[in-house]
Every structure is written in C-alpha cells, then in structure tokens.
Write a protein that holds these residues in place. Structure first.
Motif, short mmCIF file in Angstrom:
data_model
loop_
_atom_site.label_atom_id
_atom_site.label_comp_id
_atom_site.label_asym_id
_atom_site.label_seq_id
_atom_site.Cartn_x
_atom_site.Cartn_y
_atom_site.Cartn_z
N ALA A 220 1.47 11.62 -10.07
CA ALA A 220 0.60 12.80 -10.08
C ALA A 220 1.41 14.09 -10.11
CB ALA A 220 -0.33 12.79 -8.85
N LEU A 221 2.50 14.15 -9.35
CA LEU A 221 3.36 15.32 -9.36
C LEU A 221 4.01 15.52 -10.72
CD1 LEU A 221 5.09 15.04 -5.85
CD2 LEU A 221 3.30 16.65 -6.55
N ALA A 222 4.48 14.42 -11.33
CA ALA A 222 5.09 14.52 -12.65
C ALA A 222 4.08 14.98 -13.70
CB ALA A 222 5.69 13.17 -13.05
N LEU A 223 2.84 14.48 -13.61
CA LEU A 223 1.81 14.87 -14.56
C LEU A 223 1.44 16.34 -14.40
CD1 LEU A 223 -0.15 14.05 -16.80
CD2 LEU A 223 -1.76 13.34 -15.03
N SER A 224 1.30 16.79 -13.15
CA SER A 224 0.97 18.20 -12.92
C SER A 224 2.09 19.11 -13.41
CB SER A 224 0.70 18.43 -11.44
OG SER A 224 1.86 18.14 -10.66
N TRP A 225 3.33 18.69 -13.24
CA TRP A 225 4.47 19.47 -13.74
C TRP A 225 4.44 19.56 -15.26
CZ3 TRP A 225 10.30 17.81 -13.43
CH2 TRP A 225 11.10 18.92 -13.74
N LEU A 226 4.13 18.43 -15.92
CA LEU A 226 4.04 18.43 -17.37
C LEU A 226 2.93 19.34 -17.86
CD1 LEU A 226 4.84 17.30 -20.15
CD2 LEU A 226 3.29 15.39 -19.72
N LEU B 120 0.83 -1.21 0.00
CA LEU B 120 0.00 0.00 0.00
C LEU B 120 0.86 1.26 0.00
CD1 LEU B 120 -2.80 -1.03 2.53
CD2 LEU B 120 -2.94 -0.94 0.04
N ALA B 121 1.93 1.24 0.81
CA ALA B 121 2.82 2.40 0.85
C ALA B 121 3.54 2.58 -0.46
CB ALA B 121 3.82 2.23 2.00
N ALA B 122 4.00 1.48 -1.06
CA ALA B 122 4.71 1.57 -2.34
C ALA B 122 3.79 2.11 -3.44
CB ALA B 122 5.26 0.21 -2.73
N ILE B 123 2.56 1.60 -3.51
CA ILE B 123 1.62 2.06 -4.53
C ILE B 123 1.26 3.53 -4.31
CG2 ILE B 123 -0.73 1.77 -5.41
CD1 ILE B 123 -0.43 -1.23 -4.87
N ALA B 124 1.07 3.92 -3.03
CA ALA B 124 0.74 5.32 -2.73
C ALA B 124 1.89 6.24 -3.13
CB ALA B 124 0.41 5.47 -1.26
N ALA B 125 3.12 5.84 -2.84
CA ALA B 125 4.27 6.67 -3.20
C ALA B 125 4.40 6.82 -4.71
CB ALA B 125 5.54 6.08 -2.61
N LEU B 126 4.22 5.72 -5.44
CA LEU B 126 4.30 5.79 -6.90
C LEU B 126 3.17 6.63 -7.48
CD1 LEU B 126 5.26 2.08 -7.73
CD2 LEU B 126 6.74 4.10 -7.79
#
Length: 204
Positions: free
Chosen positions: A85-91, A74-80
């Motif tokens: 989401a951050l990369a997409l918002s930056w793009l 769960l932690a790994a999926i949440a971090a990814l």
C-alpha cells in the motif's frame, strides 16, 4: 535556483535510503559469494551473516521457527500488505502533478487576500486558445506551486494548421493576457502540439 518542494526532498530521501540498503545487501552477498573474507584474511564481527559461500541468509531452523505459530502468517501478510500500500501510494504521488490551487494576484509582493483559482485561469486560457485559427482542440492546466505556477498546454491543430503560426498567436494573445491577469512577470509554459489527421477522401 528554485527551492526544492517537500515531495522532491521526500523522494530523494527515500531513494537514497533504498539505494543504500540495496547497495549494502549486494556487497554483503558479493563478499560471501566470492569468499573475500578468507582471501583477504579478514575476520568479520561475531554473528555477521554470509561470511562464506556456503552460508545462507536464513537457516532451516530460522525458517521453521515461527511458521508453526498461528499469528506468524497474519503478521507477515499484514506487513506485506502495508508495504504494498505504501509503495502504491508513493507511485500514485509521482504520477500526479502538483496543482497550485490558488494563485496570488498582484505581482511581487502579491496583493494581500487577492487570489485566482488555477482552474478559472486554465478555463480562460483554454477558451481563448480554442478561438485561435488553426486550433482544433485545446486544454490548459496549471501545475507547480502558488508562488511559481507553470502552464501546460495540450493543443491539437487542424490538418492545415501551421505550428509556427499557432505558437506566434499564443505568444501574442493568450499567454500575455494570462500574465496580466495574475500580475506576474513570467509564466513558464509547456506546449504540446498534435496535428489532426486528414479524413480519407474517396476517389471517383
């Protein structure tokens, strides 16, 4: 020289951090793969990863240490998900051009409290350009900051429209009118010209 915008500074900072991280990781892997520590008789610090060609970044024990824990996935999926989401918002932020919103009117310094909406100015410029001979369609859009607006024009000329004549008409009419409307000395303008295709004619 124009001052850098906050978005430009943020982009350069993020790119510098990512670049340094990739450079450090690449040098670390390269030094281990070429066995540079042994060849150059260097002693890496205790616990330093990847010191010889046979080393791996994560051992079998490290890879299976947390996999049996229910919260790990769960932690790994949440971090990814957060990273994606951050990369997409930056793009998306890179693809969007900043809009000035409201442009001060009255030159430098501008008249206090007097502003012109960028969309209103764009609509007026568009309507005036569409009335020019040789122009089939036109679209004006304001970008940049309120103190330093930029004008972007997308024009489609008629099949017989002359680009040089249309550009001269722009410089004689709509662009000077826009400058006078905001009381500015200059309004950097980017013009993109297209020519409509001829309709096919049937030969008889």
């Amino acid at each position: 020289m124009k001052p850098q915008s906050a978005l430009t500074r943020l982009n350069r900072t993020l790119l510098a951090v990512v670049g340094l991280a990739l450079l450090g990781g690449g040098l670390l892997i390269l030094s281990a793969g070429l066995d540079l520590y042994r060849r150059w008789h260097l002693t890496p610090p205790a616990g330093w990863p990847l010191t010889s060609p046979g080393d791996v970044l994560l051992s079998a024990a490290d890879r299976t240490r947390w996999s049996s824990q229910g919260w790990w996935w769960l932690a790994a999926i949440a971090a990814l998900t957060i990273a994606a989401a951050l990369a997409l918002s930056w793009l998306i932020a890179q693809l969007r051009r900043p809009r000035p919103g409201a442009i001060p009117v009255g030159g430098t310094p501008p008249a206090e409290g007097v502003e012109l909406r960028d969309r209103a100015l764009s609509d007026v410029i568009t309507a005036e350009i569409r009335s020019l001979p040789g122009v089939q369609t036109a679209q004006a859009r304001m970008t940049g900051r309120p103190q330093h607006p930029h004008n972007r024009l997308d024009l489609t000329l008629t099949p017989h429209g002359a680009p040089s004549r249309v550009l001269q008409e722009l410089c004689d009419g709509p662009l000077p009118h826009a400058l006078r409307s905001i009381g500015a000395d200059q309004l950097p303008t980017e013009v993109r010209l297209r020519v409509a295709r001829h309709k096919p004619h049937r030969a008889e």
